[in-house]
Design an enzyme around this catalytic site. Structure first.
Site, PDB file in Angstrom:
ATOM      1  N   GLU A  98      73.401 -31.782 -23.682  1.00  0.00           N
ATOM      2  CA  GLU A  98      73.343 -30.429 -24.247  1.00  0.00           C
ATOM      3  C   GLU A  98      72.054 -30.152 -25.044  1.00  0.00           C
ATOM      4  O   GLU A  98      72.104 -29.763 -26.220  1.00  0.00           O
ATOM      5  CB  GLU A  98      74.590 -30.153 -25.082  1.00  0.00           C
ATOM      6  CG  GLU A  98      75.858 -30.200 -24.239  1.00  0.00           C
ATOM      7  CD  GLU A  98      77.127 -29.824 -24.990  1.00  0.00           C
ATOM      8  OE1 GLU A  98      77.070 -29.629 -26.216  1.00  0.00           O
ATOM      9  OE2 GLU A  98      78.185 -29.710 -24.333  1.00  0.00           O
TER      10      GLU A  98
ATOM     11  N   GLU B 144      81.252 -32.345 -18.392  1.00  0.00           N
ATOM     12  CA  GLU B 144      82.273 -32.153 -19.427  1.00  0.00           C
ATOM     13  C   GLU B 144      82.972 -30.827 -19.159  1.00  0.00           C
ATOM     14  O   GLU B 144      82.312 -29.835 -18.840  1.00  0.00           O
ATOM     15  CB  GLU B 144      81.672 -32.087 -20.834  1.00  0.00           C
ATOM     16  CG  GLU B 144      81.054 -33.349 -21.372  1.00  0.00           C
ATOM     17  CD  GLU B 144      80.531 -33.157 -22.801  1.00  0.00           C
ATOM     18  OE1 GLU B 144      81.003 -32.219 -23.492  1.00  0.00           O
ATOM     19  OE2 GLU B 144      79.654 -33.933 -23.210  1.00  0.00           O
TER      20      GLU B 144
END
Length: 504
Positions: free
Chosen positions: A160, A280
């Site tokens: 991220e 995810e």
């Protein structure tokens, strides 16, 4: 009442891409016995192929150190713990989906960290040392596990980077530099190894486009695209122990749209055929959101499992276990953790939903937004139905009639139910008074919250079975229909009427 006439033959395969990978807390947690107990349970009942988590290069795993030699600080690579971790994974028939991160303290350019365990999120102060670290790690994996094994692994660069919490200033160009150095380092060891990124979360999909154009322009290796997907909004209430977040109005469809959107961006890129891995996903991105412990979460995830594989090459549930420490050591047995399995090896409703989908066949006979019906290789039928209810209150049931063609006359039907009452250890825990650190007796009781099982034998009429099903609020149900191979006549002198209280 909804009536569904299931076709006798399927025209496509049910893609079980949800089984490709599952998420985990930081890799250092794999040194704990309870973590491995949970993973063993998950592998026995579900059987994922890969596992992905943070912290490979963080200090608790201990790979990177610097020692002073002749007045100069030089790298020292220590593989003691990572060998133990990967050995444990392979022993449980699951392979690592490697995430390169976070930054070792001795190599970090700054002191910004994330999580209770302080993963460093700054770029390397020396990219040459970072490159050498990547080469050393990958080379060690090949030396220990063999080139053919490691070629089956996937290597993802960072986590991220589009968020300032996970990458200093969310600096896109600095991430692209990190990716280029890392990808070239991996390929220098073996050009057949698989490397990709950018592992962003939602809300910044322009990163995908820019990343792929960057790789094309600079001829940087990229073998797959990775992204994360969550559908909860910002929390409307925070406490010391919980995040309370509303889901989108139609959350399953919202997540599936995220999958489709990224796939479309890839098709429009210089690399239109790259695999897409959702590394995810879950309802909430918070590890202290109580929704993760509920039957609602199971019904929500059922919708994603039923169709997500049509749009992405894999989607990795975040995470398999509540042995997880991003927001400190868990403060209670049920604390809103991401895991399929709660502490003390207690399955949650979503765990059971995964086992239900694991029972499905490969031939897709029927699917809509509330059910999926499949045929197995042996001719038996397996179906999963769900009733996702976002509103509060009791009742809120749904009735469905299934008309299912079968190729046999004597039929055994088994139904397993998870809902607000059954297969719901969170409910039992609340009935106990929400014990923060439950007694041994309580811990022994909670795993008994298993799916409710119903069975019956029927005869097909004109080659079909009619099933009337009532789904309660947030129920997920598995229905299996098999041929009865009756051996009653082989019992000499059999007569149930000779048993007190029973008739023939």
């Amino acid at each position: 009442m909804k009536v569904v006439n299931v076709p006798s033959n399927g025209r496509e395969k049910f893609k079980k891409n949800w089984k490709f990978c599952v998420g985990t807390g930081r890799l250092g947690l794999a040194l704990q016995k309870e973590y491995l107990d949970h993973l063993k349970l998950v592998q026995e009942k579900i059987g994922f192929r890969y596992i992905r988590g943070h912290g490979l290069l963080s200090d608790d795993v201990g790979i990177y150190r610097e020692v002073e030699i002749d007045g100069e600080m030089k790298p020292f690579y220590n593989f003691t713990y990572i060998d133990r971790i990967v050995d444990s994974y392979l022993a449980l028939n699951i392979r690592p989906f490697i995430e390169f991160g976070f930054m070792p303290k001795a190599l970090a350019s700054g002191d910004q960290t994330v999580f209770y365990w302080k993963g460093n999120v700054t770029p390397p102060k020396d990219y040459n040392k970072w490159r050498d670290l990547i080469v050393a790690v990958v080379s060690h994996f090949i030396e220990r596990y063999g080139i053919e094994e490691v070629r089956t692994w996937l290597f993802e660069v960072w986590n991220e980077p589009n968020l300032v919490n996970f990458w200093k200033d969310a600096n896109k160009q600095e991430y692209f530099k990190l990716y280029e150095v890392t990808a070239r380092a991996v390929k220098s060891v073996d050009p057949h190894l698989q490397v990709g990124g950018p592992a962003i979360c939602g809300g910044s999909d322009e990163w995908i486009t820019d990343f792929l154009h960057f790789c094309a322009e600079r001829r940087v290796p990229v073998d797959f695209v990775s992204r994360h997907a969550y559908t909860s909004k910002a929390p409307h209430k925070k406490t010391f122990e919980y995040y309370y977040q509303e889901l989108e109005l139609e959350p399953p469809e919202d997540m599936l749209e995220q999958f489709k959107t990224v796939r479309a961006l890839i098709r429009q890129s210089p690399f239109p055929h790259l695999p897409l891995h959702i590394t995810e996903y879950n309802t909430s991105y918070s590890p202290i959101n109580p929704v993760h412990d509920t039957a609602l979460n199971a019904a929500y995830i059922a919708r994603i499992l039923s169709e997500g594989g049509d749009y992405v090459d894999s989607f990795s549930y975040w995470t398999f276990s509540d042995v997880f420490e991003e927001m400190d050591v868990p403060k209670a047995l049920f604390h809103g953790g991401f895991g399929l399995v709660a502490l003390h090896s207690i399955p949650k409703p979503t765990f059971h939903a995964f086992t239900f989908f694991n029972a499905l066949g490969d031939e897709l006979l029927y699917r809509d937004g509330e059910m999926i019906v499949t045929r197995r290789k042996d001719g038996s039928i397996a179906a999963v139905l769900w009733n996702l209810v976002m509103e509060k209150g009791e009742g809120l049931t749904k009735e469905v009639q299934l008309v299912i063609p079968v190729s046999f006359s004597a039929v055994f039907i088994k139904r397993q139910i998870v809902n607000e009452q059954y297969g719901n250890a969170w409910r039992v825990w609340k009935q106990m008074g929400r014990p923060r650190f439950p007694s041994r007796q309580a811990v022994e009781t909670l795993p008994s919250a298993q799916p409710h099982v119903m069975t019956e034998q029927r005869r097909a009429t004109d080659g079909v079975i009619h099933l009337s099903i009532v789904l309660s609020k947030n129920e997920v149900t598995l229905i299996e229909i098999e041929q009865v191979r009756d051996e009653t006549s082989t019992y000499v002198g059999l007569d149930d009427g000779e048993i007190t209280s029973y008739s023939s």
